[in-house]
Enzyme design. Sequence first.
Site, PDB file in Angstrom:
ATOM      1  N   ASP A   1       0.859  -1.172   0.000  1.00  0.00           N
ATOM      2  CA  ASP A   1       0.000   0.000   0.000  1.00  0.00           C
ATOM      3  C   ASP A   1       0.906   1.235   0.000  1.00  0.00           C
ATOM      4  OD1 ASP A   1      -2.125   1.682  -0.090  1.00  0.00           O
ATOM      5  OD2 ASP A   1      -3.207   0.815   1.596  1.00  0.00           O
TER       6      ASP A   1
HETATM    7  C1  NOJ Z   1      -3.846   4.084  -0.143  1.00  0.00           C
HETATM    8  C2  NOJ Z   1      -5.054   3.229  -0.029  1.00  0.00           C
HETATM    9  O1  NOJ Z   1      -5.072   2.545   1.206  1.00  0.00           O
HETATM   10  C3  NOJ Z   1      -5.189   2.215  -1.153  1.00  0.00           C
HETATM   11  O2  NOJ Z   1      -6.411   1.551  -1.028  1.00  0.00           O
HETATM   12  C4  NOJ Z   1      -5.062   2.901  -2.478  1.00  0.00           C
HETATM   13  O3  NOJ Z   1      -5.252   1.987  -3.525  1.00  0.00           O
HETATM   14  C5  NOJ Z   1      -3.697   3.545  -2.545  1.00  0.00           C
HETATM   15  N1  NOJ Z   1      -3.596   4.544  -1.496  1.00  0.00           N
HETATM   16  C6  NOJ Z   1      -3.412   4.197  -3.901  1.00  0.00           C
HETATM   17  O4  NOJ Z   1      -4.168   5.316  -4.070  1.00  0.00           O
END
Ligand code: NOJ
Length: 763
Positions: A297
């Site tokens: 993430d």
């Molecule tokens: C953080 C988020 O937790 C995740 O779900 C998302 O896909 C990413 N950022 C990218 O934007």
Amino acid sequence: MKKIFLIGLFFIGLSCKKSINTAKQTSGSSFQLRIENKIDSLIDIMTLEEKIGQMNQYTGFWDATGPIPIKGDQSATKYKDLKKGLVGSMLNVQGAKQVRALQKIAVEETRLGIPLIFGFDVIHGYKTIGPIPLAESASWDMEVIKKAAQNAAEETAAAGINWTFAPMVDISRDPRWGRVMEGAGEDPYLGAKIGVARVEGFQGEDLASPKTIAACAKHFAGYGFAESGRDYNTVDLGTSTLYNIILPPFKAVSQAGVRTFMNAFNVLNNIPATGNTFLQREVLKKEWRFNGFVVSDWGSIAEMENHGYAQNIKHAAELAVKAGSDMDMESSAYVTELVNLVNNGTVDEKLIDDAARRILRVKFELGLFDDPYRYCNEENERNIIGKKEFYDDALDIAKKSIVLLKNENNLLPLKKENQKIAVIGALAQDKTSPLGNWRIAADNGTAISVLEGLKQYKGNTLKYAKGADVLAPDSKVAFVSELKINETDTSGFAEAIALAKTSDVVIMVLGEHGLQTGEARSRTHIDLPGVQQELLEMVYKVNKNIVLVLNNGRPLAITWASENIPAIVEAWQLGVQSGNAIAQVLYGDYNPSGKLPMTFPKSVGQIPIYYNHNSTGRPYGEGNDVVFWSHYMDESNKPLYPFGYGLSYTSFSYKNLKIKVVEGREIQVMVDVTNTGKLKGKEVAQLYIQDKYASVVRPVRELKGFKMVELEPKETKTIMFMLTEKELGFYSNTGKYIVEPGTFNVFVGGNSWASLTHAFNLK
Ligand code: NOJ
């Protein structure tokens, strides 16, 4: 450089005409073997740096059709990395033109010309925004959910993007957590079905088609259990919950062929998910034989330092790669640290090869080696984005997502003529809030408002008074940190009250602003924000004929409304067609059929509250003259609205529940469903089981089947469910799936409180 690229292309043979949906293919298939051979050949000629480059993902850092980044800033470093072949993927780049410009650098200016994979958060549509995932889940309709993902994929692919960070299959029992809007609610059985429908919709049969994109199951795993619903908070999960509640939707989408996984910000047993070998290597890659790749993430590799798990960024890179995180989203840990870690023997190069192979595999499957620009056709982009068909489908699913919570004295559907209708609430005229959160590519103001929807019904007199704003005047919609709620301004109350006094029916559109849910939008008070509750009570004093239309991205504790307001319609955030869908439901042109995918609590103190809880040793029940049982002194144990709940303008009855053991462990459950009302309607018939005694404590009920049935007035249909070992077993505390003989109770009905019951014995 170009020469090496061309030789490379020839060498690896770019003739992947079809994608492989690896999980669905037999492992020995020659098609798959051909891809594996190509990957082998490519890996052989890649330097260590290039392989690690594939594992590096940057967010879009500059307008790629404009001047190149100036030396010295961060963009310049990223630009340099891109040209050196040290970037495998980018996210947040939108539009065929931008994607093409960046792809051109990767393909034409790097030594091997390996194309980039472009990721984007397409959570409920790209430009044509549909209902938020939680709302969509309330349809319990897998066909329309799949169609919505299919349309989103086509639009996304037309904008040059080939990978979405969806579906989120995190189960959550806590409506304080703002990200419940992104998922399918609290139940693993429903969540697994919905996750699979979304993956099938995004990926289709042929991943290389310019209409499909790769999907990503996230956040692996346990993120939905953030303590006290506070986003990014720590997680403390029991083993049984992990195996029986959290993992099943992930396993289901893995089996359905999802090509990527995203790990998570949280810990599992005090090990960050991003550095968790058990999750990523043992469960996902070994036991489930997942051969796509895992992306971290955003910054979650570097965050292991904050967790106190990694000493520094170098250590974080080591821990993450060893644990099976294949791609680094925005930590820049792999690109800066891994070469040294391999060269000094800390990290085995085999792990790098494995990660790079996984990433290349998905790129091959997407057809990016056949034609790196296949997603970059600007004419296609113009023709496909915003297609009428997508709008029509968005209306269809929006209607099906609406849940009728209450309808006393048949206040709904509204009469179509000679009524004086008052519409009150700032959200009634809002054309942006219904788009909800996670809609990066959408344009503000593109939703049909409730007012616009209602105006299409000409037979009544319609008048509007705002009453009160949801947001404070100095709140900036675009900036979450500056999203302020109107807690004080009641200056519009008088006009709204005066209007209500002279109207036959009052439609009040109240709830959360679209940006009050989503990532980092946890709330401790989950009632109507700001002065809206006060407005509702003031209007109620002068006119009791209120239809409350709720806009929200999470279950709300609206206990007062549920006790006093005669009609309540849960309309979530429904996307571009919001107002049309709501108007059609209010006027009865669509008979509501949605069912709640998540329990609505009476108060925050009840949270976590969910239907499939375990029994305690002291369940006894309300109304018993005992003190020492599991309960509150100041609140009932019962929720406001249970999981699976939702009314219709007609009514249904369930009779003649029959259970037959067909063969061994195959159980047939049959029930008659009758439309006992006056209108044609659809009902989601639900089947729950209770394993009465087992080697571990089992939930009081578990959803194990559901069927949508459409009935004319007075019509009866017999519906049938099959229960097999797949539904009757559970995971032990060591993660072993077991089916134990014994007595099972079966409950069938229109929600998780279904009372029609029968038992059977499993041999
Ligand atoms: C953080 C988020 O937790 C995740 O779900 C998302 O896909 C990413 N950022 C990218 O934007």
